[in-house]
Design an enzyme around this catalytic site. Structure first.
Site, PDB file in Angstrom:
ATOM      1  NE  ARG A  62      -2.506  -1.581   3.163  1.00 27.78           N
ATOM      2  CZ  ARG A  62      -3.191  -2.026   4.221  1.00 27.78           C
ATOM      3  NH1 ARG A  62      -4.483  -1.900   4.261  1.00 27.78           N
ATOM      4  NH2 ARG A  62      -2.581  -2.586   5.237  1.00 27.78           N
ATOM      5  CG  ASP A 194       5.811 -26.241   5.284  1.00 24.78           C
ATOM      6  OD1 ASP A 194       6.999 -26.084   5.620  1.00 24.78           O
ATOM      7  OD2 ASP A 194       4.946 -26.683   6.049  1.00 24.78           O
ATOM      8  CG  HIS A 195      10.534 -22.064   5.546  1.00 26.68           C
ATOM      9  ND1 HIS A 195       9.642 -21.772   6.539  1.00 26.68           N
ATOM     10  CD2 HIS A 195      11.706 -22.272   6.175  1.00 26.68           C
ATOM     11  CE1 HIS A 195      10.261 -21.798   7.706  1.00 26.68           C
ATOM     12  NE2 HIS A 195      11.509 -22.095   7.523  1.00 26.68           N
ATOM     13  CG  ASP A 252       4.920 -19.993  14.027  1.00 26.43           C
ATOM     14  OD1 ASP A 252       4.707 -19.367  12.973  1.00 26.43           O
ATOM     15  OD2 ASP A 252       6.029 -20.007  14.597  1.00 26.43           O
ATOM     16  CG  HIS A 257       7.451 -25.421   9.417  1.00 27.81           C
ATOM     17  ND1 HIS A 257       7.094 -25.071   8.145  1.00 27.81           N
ATOM     18  CD2 HIS A 257       7.660 -24.255  10.072  1.00 27.81           C
ATOM     19  CE1 HIS A 257       7.088 -23.750   8.037  1.00 27.81           C
ATOM     20  NE2 HIS A 257       7.431 -23.234   9.201  1.00 27.81           N
TER      21      HIS A 257
HETATM   22  C1  BG6 Z   1       8.451 -20.018  10.501  1.00 21.37           C
HETATM   23  C2  BG6 Z   1       7.802 -19.666  11.793  1.00 21.37           C
HETATM   24  O1  BG6 Z   1       7.538 -20.603   9.633  1.00 21.37           O
HETATM   25  O2  BG6 Z   1       9.510 -20.927  10.761  1.00 21.37           O
HETATM   26  C3  BG6 Z   1       8.808 -19.059  12.759  1.00 21.37           C
HETATM   27  O3  BG6 Z   1       6.759 -18.726  11.552  1.00 21.37           O
HETATM   28  C4  BG6 Z   1       9.989 -19.967  12.927  1.00 21.37           C
HETATM   29  O4  BG6 Z   1       8.212 -18.784  14.016  1.00 21.37           O
HETATM   30  C5  BG6 Z   1      10.531 -20.402  11.580  1.00 21.37           C
HETATM   31  O5  BG6 Z   1      10.980 -19.259  13.643  1.00 21.37           O
HETATM   32  C6  BG6 Z   1      11.581 -21.479  11.747  1.00 21.37           C
HETATM   33  O6  BG6 Z   1      12.181 -21.733  10.520  1.00 21.37           O
HETATM   34  P1  BG6 Z   1      13.652 -22.257  10.427  1.00 21.37           P
HETATM   35  O7  BG6 Z   1      13.881 -22.450   8.975  1.00 21.37           O
HETATM   36  O8  BG6 Z   1      14.533 -21.209  11.052  1.00 21.37           O
HETATM   37  O9  BG6 Z   1      13.694 -23.534  11.209  1.00 21.37           O
END
Ligand code: BG6
Length: 507
Positions: A62, A194-195, A252, A257
């Site tokens: 924005r 989902d990283h 979270d 994850h």
């Molecule tokens: C994120 C969460 O998806 O993953 C965070 O929102 C968390 O709270 C993070 O810290 C952890 O990711 P990684 O890759 O550092 O283990």
């Protein structure tokens, strides 16, 4: 003369698929994720020569910024990485643009369309677009609707949409969001990110399991006695209290994850390496997963919250004292849980999962503990022989280790445990890419293998429904156990395993 290759394991590294011409449009470009993860990941792809010259990043938010202001912010976000190679950075920055857009205001989306056409002309991006929703989750549905109403998702081959987590807050909101998104775009256009799936070591679980014949025959209830999945963090909530207070560790970390790690560890082999075949198996195994005690979830789930800790020199604040956190907050920063997977392969094998902030170590790993030998023939140096364990180290020190017993040197016949280790960095000579590098590239390539499909997301939420309902309706049944910062979490989580005569691994 060509340079000799000193590490044969590096042969063939970085022979990557090249991303086709396109414009990546990030909504929420003024936010933290864009600066911390997305732009650094794009710069990494640029440095790996994986971004085509016909590429553009269009940041949208924005704020009434100009291209110049946005570029300056992205340079600041990259910090020393940008300064390390100023020539490369100057080239990269030419591909970055900015357009003020409010997804709730159709007139700004009309302007966006004009801007996109202009970018197509100047950067030759051929109308290929990846829209990345890095906005507040409240706007995922309306954002998709706005893009669809503007006709921006009409071409399933040339437009796709990436949606950040959390996808829904529970089973029914995830279902509604799926329905809404699927009214706007085909499932093949939707990339739910989902990283953790972007992490090399999470993908390696598939390769370890399905490219070797030694593991698969023993990867089941006949040989494995239990599995632990841990994602431990040393950081606290930092500056994300606003979001975290409404989320907590269950939403979270666990629903996404940890559940993805569980699915990849437990799924059946797919018939072939194809996005749908893999996602079918993940979805199936999640549908077979169940809390160890669905009717009395308090018996298989522990919630905790970090209190103060540290030492005089480096004191650490407790969660309730963090800025932006309700001083009476009952948001959990720690969860431990016991699950079962009710299928042929895993019946009766407990899966213990845990995650927490401000724990003793930063560590994500999967530990498979094998059944003990039926007869103990030897005395053990440590009292009783330890169980064999295979440990898949997701981070840090990405790799794997195997713990087994050997003969202790000397005249007797005593055994003692030893470890065999594989480390990504030692073997391949470089650290793995950040998850976002892989996932951004895959989204732009249109490869959905490492993204979660609608049914997987719903199955994951369904799994935790009894706990979410309990927290909502009778939270006193799932009390919050306080734990000191930089410890391994509440003792109640130890008791959960002690009941099964087990211990959490604490490396
Ligand atoms: C994120 C969460 O998806 O993953 C965070 O929102 C968390 O709270 C993070 O810290 C952890 O990711 P990684 O890759 O550092 O283990």
């Amino acid at each position: 003369m060509s340079m000799p290759i000193t590490n044969p394991l590096r042969i063939g590294l970085r022979q990557e698929r090249v991303i086709p011409p396109q414009c990546l449009v990030i909504f929420g470009a003024s936010g933290d994720l864009t600066q911390r993860k997305l732009v650094p990941a794009l710069f990494e792809l640029f440095n790996q020569r994986r971004l085509p010259s016909e590429f553009a990043l269009l940041g949208c938010a924005r704020r009434p910024w100009t291209d110049k202001e946005f570029r300056a912010r992205m340079k600041a976000a990259l910090g020393p990485i940008a300064d390390k190679d100023p020539i490369a950075f100057d080239q990269f920055i030419q591909s970055i643009f900015y357009e003020p857009v409010d997804l709730q205001k159709p007139e700004t989306i009309e302007k966006l369309k004009i801007r996109l056409d202009e970018i197509d002309r100047i950067r030759a991006t051929h109308g290929n677009r990846t829209y990345y929703l890095s906005v507040s989750p409240n706007f995922y549905g309306s954002g998709c609707r706005a893009l669809s109403a503007a006709g921006l998702l009409n071409d399933p081959k040339r437009s796709r949409i990436v949606i950040e987590k959390p996808f829904g807050r529970d089973y029914s909101s995830a279902q509604s969001l799926n329905r809404l998104v699927q009214n706007c775009a085909q499932e093949s256009q939707v990339f739910r990110i989902d990283h953790y799936l972007g992490k090399e070591t999470v993908q390696n679980i598939l390769v370890m399991r399905f490219a070797n014949t030694i593991f698969e025959p023993i990867w089941n209830r006949n040989y494995i006695s239990s599995i632990q999945i841990t994602a431990a963090e040393t950081v606290g909530v930092e500056d994300r209290a606003g979001y975290y207070e409404t989320s907590g560790a269950l939403r979270d970390m666990v629903q996404n994850h940890l559940t993805q790690m569980l699915a990849i560890t437990a799924m059946e082999p797919p018939g072939h390496f194809d996005p749908e075949a893999i996602r079918n198996e993940k979805s199936k195994v999640l549908q077979a997963a169940q809390l160890a005690n669905e009717y009395e979830p308090w018996k298989c789930c522990i919630r905790g919250q970090y209190g103060p800790g540290g030492n005089q020199k480096h004191p650490l604040t407790g969660y309730r004292e963090e800025s932006g956190v309700d001083p009476n907050s009952t948001t959990e920063t720690y969860v431990a849980m016991k699950l079962f997977i009710n299928n042929w392969r895993w019946q009766g094998v407990p899966f213990y999962i845990r995650t927490g902030k401000r724990l003793a170590k930063r560590l994500s790993e999967i530990v498979l503990t094998f059944r003990d030998a039926p007869v103990h023939l030897f005395d053990s140096a440590g009292g009783s022989p330890t169980s064999n364990q295979l440990i898949l180290r997701i981070q840090p020190n990405e790799g794997a280790e195997f713990h087994f017993e050997v003969k202790s040197p000397g005249s007797g016949m005593r055994s003692r445990p030893v470890e065999m280790e594989f480390s990504y960095e030692d073997s391949f000579g470089e650290p793995s890419d950040e998850g976002y590098v892989r996932l951004l590239a895959d989204a732009m390539l249109g490869d959905p293998t490492l993204f979660t499909r609608s049914d997987e997301v719903e199955a994951a939420w369904r799994l935790y429904t009894p706990i979410l309902q309990l927290i909502e309706n009778s939270p006193w049944q799932l009390p919050i156990h306080r734990y000191e910062s930089r410890t391994w979490g509440p003792t109640a989580a130890d008791d959960l395993l002690a009941k099964d005569e087990l211990l959490w691994r604490r490396p």
